[in-house]
Motif scaffolding. Structure first.
Motif, PDB file in Angstrom:
ATOM      1  N   UNK A  47      39.653  24.719  -0.731  1.00 50.31           N
ATOM      2  CA  UNK A  47      39.111  24.919   0.619  1.00 50.31           C
ATOM      3  C   UNK A  47      37.835  25.765   0.556  1.00 50.31           C
ATOM      4  N   UNK A  48      37.873  26.817  -0.239  1.00 49.87           N
ATOM      5  CA  UNK A  48      36.698  27.667  -0.391  1.00 49.87           C
ATOM      6  C   UNK A  48      35.545  26.905  -1.042  1.00 49.87           C
ATOM      7  N   UNK A  49      35.868  26.091  -2.045  1.00 50.02           N
ATOM      8  CA  UNK A  49      34.841  25.318  -2.749  1.00 50.02           C
ATOM      9  C   UNK A  49      34.137  24.364  -1.803  1.00 50.02           C
ATOM     10  N   UNK A  50      34.893  23.685  -0.974  1.00 46.35           N
ATOM     11  CA  UNK A  50      34.300  22.747  -0.015  1.00 46.35           C
ATOM     12  C   UNK A  50      33.417  23.480   0.981  1.00 46.35           C
ATOM     13  N   UNK A  51      33.867  24.661   1.403  1.00 49.71           N
ATOM     14  CA  UNK A  51      33.080  25.436   2.359  1.00 49.71           C
ATOM     15  C   UNK A  51      31.770  25.929   1.776  1.00 49.71           C
ATOM     16  N   UNK A  52      31.815  26.426   0.542  1.00 50.33           N
ATOM     17  CA  UNK A  52      30.598  26.916  -0.110  1.00 50.33           C
ATOM     18  C   UNK A  52      29.612  25.781  -0.327  1.00 50.33           C
ATOM     19  N   UNK A  53      30.111  24.631  -0.792  1.00 50.82           N
ATOM     20  CA  UNK A  53      29.243  23.482  -1.040  1.00 50.82           C
ATOM     21  C   UNK A  53      28.594  22.987   0.247  1.00 50.82           C
ATOM     22  N   UNK A  63      24.146  22.643  -4.563  1.00 52.39           N
ATOM     23  CA  UNK A  63      25.151  23.643  -4.919  1.00 52.39           C
ATOM     24  C   UNK A  63      26.419  22.959  -5.417  1.00 52.39           C
ATOM     25  N   UNK A  64      26.706  23.100  -6.683  1.00 52.93           N
ATOM     26  CA  UNK A  64      27.928  22.558  -7.278  1.00 52.93           C
ATOM     27  C   UNK A  64      28.981  23.656  -7.318  1.00 52.93           C
ATOM     28  N   UNK A  65      30.194  23.312  -6.910  1.00 54.74           N
ATOM     29  CA  UNK A  65      31.303  24.264  -6.976  1.00 54.74           C
ATOM     30  C   UNK A  65      32.426  23.612  -7.780  1.00 54.74           C
ATOM     31  N   UNK A  66      32.875  24.328  -8.800  1.00 56.64           N
ATOM     32  CA  UNK A  66      33.848  23.765  -9.738  1.00 56.64           C
ATOM     33  C   UNK A  66      35.067  24.675  -9.836  1.00 56.64           C
ATOM     34  N   UNK A  67      36.241  24.056  -9.894  1.00 53.25           N
ATOM     35  CA  UNK A  67      37.477  24.803 -10.148  1.00 53.25           C
ATOM     36  C   UNK A  67      38.038  24.335 -11.485  1.00 53.25           C
ATOM     37  N   UNK A  73      30.293  28.596  -9.319  1.00 54.44           N
ATOM     38  CA  UNK A  73      29.248  28.147  -8.401  1.00 54.44           C
ATOM     39  C   UNK A  73      27.978  27.949  -9.221  1.00 54.44           C
ATOM     40  N   UNK A  74      27.410  26.762  -9.147  1.00 58.31           N
ATOM     41  CA  UNK A  74      26.182  26.443  -9.892  1.00 58.31           C
ATOM     42  C   UNK A  74      25.135  25.903  -8.918  1.00 58.31           C
ATOM     43  N   UNK A 118      47.558  28.532  -4.386  1.00 62.44           N
ATOM     44  CA  UNK A 118      46.306  29.183  -4.756  1.00 62.44           C
ATOM     45  C   UNK A 118      45.224  28.139  -5.020  1.00 62.44           C
ATOM     46  N   UNK A 119      45.607  27.039  -5.681  1.00 64.73           N
ATOM     47  CA  UNK A 119      44.649  25.975  -5.955  1.00 64.73           C
ATOM     48  C   UNK A 119      44.133  25.353  -4.670  1.00 64.73           C
TER      49      UNK A 119
END
Length: 216
Positions: free
Chosen positions: A11-17, A24-28, A108-109, A5-6
């Motif tokens: 993968x989703x975070x990299x795509x959104x960024x 656009x900062x994406x944090x897990x 997402x920030x 899941x992580x």
């Protein structure tokens, strides 16, 4: 959090960024009661908030997680402020395990500081000084105004120009004169052609109207 899941979240975070760029900062965050102040396990464009892997969640997220029994809901499109004073439009999505317990947070920030400044400048440019007028003023083509007045003069007489006699044409032209039609540049040429008379005749009709007004 499960590693599969992580990995998917990374993968989703990299795509959104990549899609929305460097602002656009994406944090897990991995939710773990043993290390609440070191929850960040992955971050893209960390310069936006000045954070890095190993740092903790924002106070907004921590407040949402304070009581797991409340079952925190995804917190979407809220504003936060960084220590440097930048304004972020943020969304926090809570990741749960099969038992419904929150095990991670996908955040997402987006830095909207510059956009807010642009919005303020645009509002200043488009906001009218006349606060009472709600609708924009209509831009008028002066030729359209003349055409409308001619149509009104014909409607006043009640018959087509081809069927008008001299007195009826004088009446129509008198209406045009009172309505200011002849203030339009070269309007006399157009009116004369429309009523099938010469400019000399047009002026004589205007003079006759003037004489009638003086007699009154």
């Amino acid at each position: 959090m499960e590693s599969s899941k992580l990995n998917l979240l990374k993968q989703l975070a990299s795509g959104v960024a990549a899609q929305f760029g460097s602002k656009c900062e994406v944090v897990i965050h991995e939710v773990n009661s043993n290390r609440p102040d070191h929850s960040i396990v992955f971050i893209e464009n960390g310069h936006v908030s000045g954070r890095k892997v190993g740092d903790g969640a924002s106070q907004v997220v921590l407040d949402q997680l304070e009581d797991q029994a409340r079952q925190p809901k995804d917190h979407l499109c809220y504003l936060t402020r960084t220590p440097a004073g930048r304004i972020l439009k943020s969304s926090s999505l809570y990741i749960r395990n099969r038992s419904g317990v929150v095990t991670g947070i996908f955040c997402i920030n987006y830095d909207v500081t510059d956009l807010m400044l642009m919005q303020q400048q645009i509002n200043e440019m488009v906001e009218p000084r006349d606060k009472e007028r709600k609708e924009p003023e209509k831009l008028i083509n002066i030729n359209d105004v003349l055409n409308d007045l001619i149509d009104q003069s014909v409607a006043l007489v009640g018959k087509p120009v081809a069927l008008m006699n001299k007195d009826e044409k004088i009446r129509a032209i008198h209406f045009l004169n009172k309505s200011g039609a002849f203030l339009v540049t070269k309007s006399s040429d157009k009116v004369a052609r429309y009523f099938g008379i010469s400019k000399y005749t047009l002026y004589s009709y205007l003079d006759s109207n003037k004489q009638q007004e003086e007699k009154k």
